[in-house]
Design a protein around this motif. Structure first.
Motif, PDB file in Angstrom:
ATOM      1  N   ASP A 165      16.187   9.471  -3.703  1.00  0.00           N
ATOM      2  CA  ASP A 165      14.764   9.132  -3.827  1.00  0.00           C
ATOM      3  C   ASP A 165      14.604   7.592  -3.972  1.00  0.00           C
ATOM      4  O   ASP A 165      14.104   7.275  -5.027  1.00  0.00           O
ATOM      5  N   GLY A 166      15.041   6.811  -3.264  1.00  0.00           N
ATOM      6  CA  GLY A 166      15.312   5.417  -3.414  1.00  0.00           C
ATOM      7  C   GLY A 166      13.859   4.812  -3.587  1.00  0.00           C
ATOM      8  O   GLY A 166      12.759   5.111  -2.860  1.00  0.00           O
ATOM      9  N   VAL A 167      13.690   3.989  -4.278  1.00  0.00           N
ATOM     10  CA  VAL A 167      12.323   2.941  -4.686  1.00  0.00           C
ATOM     11  C   VAL A 167      12.740   1.657  -4.472  1.00  0.00           C
ATOM     12  O   VAL A 167      13.651   1.303  -5.376  1.00  0.00           O
ATOM     13  N   GLN A 168      12.371   1.022  -3.555  1.00  0.00           N
ATOM     14  CA  GLN A 168      12.565  -0.526  -3.136  1.00  0.00           C
ATOM     15  C   GLN A 168      11.199  -1.192  -3.295  1.00  0.00           C
ATOM     16  O   GLN A 168      10.304  -0.702  -3.064  1.00  0.00           O
ATOM     17  N   PHE A 169      11.471  -2.608  -3.334  1.00  0.00           N
ATOM     18  CA  PHE A 169      10.340  -3.544  -3.508  1.00  0.00           C
ATOM     19  C   PHE A 169      10.933  -5.028  -3.072  1.00  0.00           C
ATOM     20  O   PHE A 169      12.087  -5.141  -3.234  1.00  0.00           O
ATOM     21  N   SER A 170      10.031  -5.747  -2.755  1.00  0.00           N
ATOM     22  CA  SER A 170      10.191  -7.199  -2.561  1.00  0.00           C
ATOM     23  C   SER A 170      11.059  -7.485  -1.600  1.00  0.00           C
ATOM     24  O   SER A 170      12.089  -8.527  -1.567  1.00  0.00           O
ATOM     25  N   HIS A 171      11.166  -6.932  -0.492  1.00  0.00           N
ATOM     26  CA  HIS A 171      11.803  -6.937   0.650  1.00  0.00           C
ATOM     27  C   HIS A 171      11.051  -7.133   2.041  1.00  0.00           C
ATOM     28  O   HIS A 171       9.659  -6.607   1.896  1.00  0.00           O
ATOM     29  N   THR A 172      11.593  -7.630   3.001  1.00  0.00           N
ATOM     30  CA  THR A 172      10.676  -7.782   4.286  1.00  0.00           C
ATOM     31  C   THR A 172      10.601  -6.368   4.950  1.00  0.00           C
ATOM     32  O   THR A 172      11.372  -5.239   4.549  1.00  0.00           O
ATOM     33  N   PHE A 173       9.715  -6.252   6.030  1.00  0.00           N
ATOM     34  CA  PHE A 173       9.619  -4.823   6.707  1.00  0.00           C
ATOM     35  C   PHE A 173      11.019  -4.532   7.153  1.00  0.00           C
ATOM     36  O   PHE A 173      11.211  -3.266   6.966  1.00  0.00           O
ATOM     37  N   ASP A 174      11.613  -5.203   7.726  1.00  0.00           N
ATOM     38  CA  ASP A 174      12.825  -4.952   8.402  1.00  0.00           C
ATOM     39  C   ASP A 174      13.949  -4.612   7.336  1.00  0.00           C
ATOM     40  O   ASP A 174      14.701  -3.576   7.463  1.00  0.00           O
ATOM     41  N   GLU A 175      14.106  -5.316   6.316  1.00  0.00           N
ATOM     42  CA  GLU A 175      15.091  -4.987   5.249  1.00  0.00           C
ATOM     43  C   GLU A 175      14.633  -3.640   4.413  1.00  0.00           C
ATOM     44  O   GLU A 175      15.455  -2.830   4.202  1.00  0.00           O
ATOM     45  N   GLN A 176      13.403  -3.624   4.213  1.00  0.00           N
ATOM     46  CA  GLN A 176      13.015  -2.131   3.534  1.00  0.00           C
ATOM     47  C   GLN A 176      12.952  -1.016   4.440  1.00  0.00           C
ATOM     48  O   GLN A 176      13.446   0.195   4.241  1.00  0.00           O
ATOM     49  N   ILE A 177      12.172  -0.987   5.445  1.00  0.00           N
ATOM     50  CA  ILE A 177      11.950   0.052   6.073  1.00  0.00           C
ATOM     51  C   ILE A 177      12.857   0.279   7.162  1.00  0.00           C
ATOM     52  O   ILE A 177      13.371   1.428   7.259  1.00  0.00           O
ATOM     53  N   ARG A 178      13.280  -0.696   8.096  1.00  0.00           N
ATOM     54  CA  ARG A 178      14.396  -0.382   9.211  1.00  0.00           C
ATOM     55  C   ARG A 178      15.548  -0.124   8.330  1.00  0.00           C
ATOM     56  O   ARG A 178      16.491   0.551   8.833  1.00  0.00           O
ATOM     57  N   GLY A 179      15.703  -1.053   7.369  1.00  0.00           N
ATOM     58  CA  GLY A 179      17.205  -0.901   6.484  1.00  0.00           C
ATOM     59  C   GLY A 179      17.240   0.643   6.071  1.00  0.00           C
ATOM     60  O   GLY A 179      18.384   1.259   5.924  1.00  0.00           O
ATOM     61  N   GLN A 180      16.237   1.259   5.174  1.00  0.00           N
ATOM     62  CA  GLN A 180      16.366   2.593   4.978  1.00  0.00           C
ATOM     63  C   GLN A 180      16.233   3.603   5.838  1.00  0.00           C
ATOM     64  O   GLN A 180      17.262   4.542   5.958  1.00  0.00           O
ATOM     65  N   LEU A 181      15.848   3.524   7.351  1.00  0.00           N
ATOM     66  CA  LEU A 181      15.856   4.439   8.181  1.00  0.00           C
ATOM     67  C   LEU A 181      17.325   4.189   8.829  1.00  0.00           C
ATOM     68  O   LEU A 181      17.911   5.216   9.133  1.00  0.00           O
TER      69      LEU A 181
ATOM     70  N   ILE B 167      -6.737  -7.583  -0.062  1.00  0.00           N
ATOM     71  CA  ILE B 167      -5.804  -7.606   1.023  1.00  0.00           C
ATOM     72  C   ILE B 167      -4.209  -7.365   0.455  1.00  0.00           C
ATOM     73  O   ILE B 167      -3.817  -8.214  -0.364  1.00  0.00           O
ATOM     74  N   PRO B 168      -3.885  -6.192   0.895  1.00  0.00           N
ATOM     75  CA  PRO B 168      -2.205  -5.915   0.246  1.00  0.00           C
ATOM     76  C   PRO B 168      -1.415  -7.083   0.575  1.00  0.00           C
ATOM     77  O   PRO B 168      -1.052  -7.439   1.845  1.00  0.00           O
ATOM     78  N   THR B 169      -0.362  -7.202  -0.369  1.00  0.00           N
ATOM     79  CA  THR B 169       0.635  -8.343  -0.029  1.00  0.00           C
ATOM     80  C   THR B 169       1.989  -7.721  -0.602  1.00  0.00           C
ATOM     81  O   THR B 169       3.045  -8.260  -0.355  1.00  0.00           O
ATOM     82  N   PHE B 170       2.076  -6.370  -1.021  1.00  0.00           N
ATOM     83  CA  PHE B 170       3.060  -5.601  -1.417  1.00  0.00           C
ATOM     84  C   PHE B 170       3.132  -4.291  -1.122  1.00  0.00           C
ATOM     85  O   PHE B 170       2.012  -3.834  -0.715  1.00  0.00           O
ATOM     86  N   TRP B 171       4.353  -3.546  -0.692  1.00  0.00           N
ATOM     87  CA  TRP B 171       4.248  -2.183  -0.581  1.00  0.00           C
ATOM     88  C   TRP B 171       5.578  -1.507  -1.241  1.00  0.00           C
ATOM     89  O   TRP B 171       6.385  -2.352  -1.695  1.00  0.00           O
ATOM     90  N   ALA B 172       5.339  -0.263  -1.523  1.00  0.00           N
ATOM     91  CA  ALA B 172       6.516   0.429  -2.172  1.00  0.00           C
ATOM     92  C   ALA B 172       6.521   1.499  -1.327  1.00  0.00           C
ATOM     93  O   ALA B 172       5.847   2.375  -0.971  1.00  0.00           O
ATOM     94  N   THR B 173       8.113   2.095  -1.258  1.00  0.00           N
ATOM     95  CA  THR B 173       8.382   3.367  -0.652  1.00  0.00           C
ATOM     96  C   THR B 173       9.111   4.271  -1.252  1.00  0.00           C
ATOM     97  O   THR B 173       9.580   4.090  -2.280  1.00  0.00           O
ATOM     98  N   CYS B 174       8.934   5.738  -1.015  1.00  0.00           N
ATOM     99  CA  CYS B 174       9.696   6.829  -1.552  1.00  0.00           C
ATOM    100  C   CYS B 174      10.481   7.285  -0.134  1.00  0.00           C
ATOM    101  O   CYS B 174       9.708   7.553   0.597  1.00  0.00           O
ATOM    102  N   ALA B 175      11.684   7.230  -0.381  1.00  0.00           N
ATOM    103  CA  ALA B 175      12.638   7.730   0.682  1.00  0.00           C
ATOM    104  C   ALA B 175      13.598   8.748   0.345  1.00  0.00           C
ATOM    105  O   ALA B 175      13.893   8.903  -0.938  1.00  0.00           O
ATOM    106  N   GLU B 176      14.034   9.412   1.138  1.00  0.00           N
ATOM    107  CA  GLU B 176      14.978  10.522   0.885  1.00  0.00           C
ATOM    108  C   GLU B 176      15.953  10.563   1.815  1.00  0.00           C
ATOM    109  O   GLU B 176      15.699  10.391   2.987  1.00  0.00           O
ATOM    110  N   ARG B 177      17.288  10.702   1.262  1.00  0.00           N
ATOM    111  CA  ARG B 177      18.347  10.773   2.112  1.00  0.00           C
ATOM    112  C   ARG B 177      18.709  12.107   3.106  1.00  0.00           C
ATOM    113  O   ARG B 177      18.212  13.051   2.498  1.00  0.00           O
ATOM    114  N   ARG B 178      18.694  11.816   4.307  1.00  0.00           N
ATOM    115  CA  ARG B 178      18.769  13.069   5.320  1.00  0.00           C
ATOM    116  C   ARG B 178      20.291  13.353   5.562  1.00  0.00           C
ATOM    117  O   ARG B 178      21.016  12.510   5.617  1.00  0.00           O
TER     118      ARG B 178
END
Length: 151
Positions: free
Chosen positions: A100-116, A140-151
């Motif tokens: 259930d990783g929580v990441q922040f302060s990374h680019t879209f590629d680093e955060q979303i693509r990297g997790q996928l 205007i949002p400038t940050f996002w946070a994700t909740c991801a699960e290992r599959r």
């Protein structure tokens, strides 16, 4: 003290706390890994809730800050200096929140693509503003946070 009584929150973006539903009901006894989270901001809360905390950071200054806060607040922490772009120096399933990783302060590629690419599935996310200035005033949002699960 409040965290020990269950009154706690973790803030990774400037103004919105991470949803409590992203964490287990109890952190007591959980082994938690903070990747690149040295600095004494999130781990003190996790430790106060009874978690066994390990922080991995590349910056010795951030790790020194983490150790300083741990000593001041009286909790145990394991600090590991390593580069998280290389294989991590931990056994598989050594941590209770790795799925259930929580990441922040990374680019879209680093955060979303990297997790996928690492085999995680996106479970939830939220956006936040920087908390001040024109973009905040315009909501205007400038940050996002994700909740991801290992599959």
């Amino acid at each position: 003290m409040r965290a020990q009584m269950g009154d706690w929150s973790i803030v990774l973006t400037p103004t919105i706390p991470v949803p409590r539903a992203w964490f287990p009901k109890s952190l007591a006894g959980c082994h938690v890994l903070g990747l690149a989270s040295g600095g004494g901001q999130q781990m003190p809360i996790m430790a106060a809730c009874g978690a066994r905390c390990t922080v991995l950071d590349y910056s010795e200054r951030q790790l020194a800050s983490e150790r300083e806060v741990a000593e001041r607040e009286g909790y145990e922490i394991e600090c590991v200096r390593a580069d998280m772009t290389h294989p991590l120096p931990f056994a598989d399933e050594a941590f209770d929140l790795k799925e259930d990783g929580v990441q922040f302060s990374h680019t879209f590629d680093e955060q979303i693509r990297g997790q996928l690419q690492a085999g995680f599935a996106l479970i939830d996310c939220y956006e936040d503003t920087d908390g001040e200035g024109r973009l905040h005033d315009l909501r205007i949002p400038t940050f996002w946070a994700t909740c991801a699960e290992r599959r």
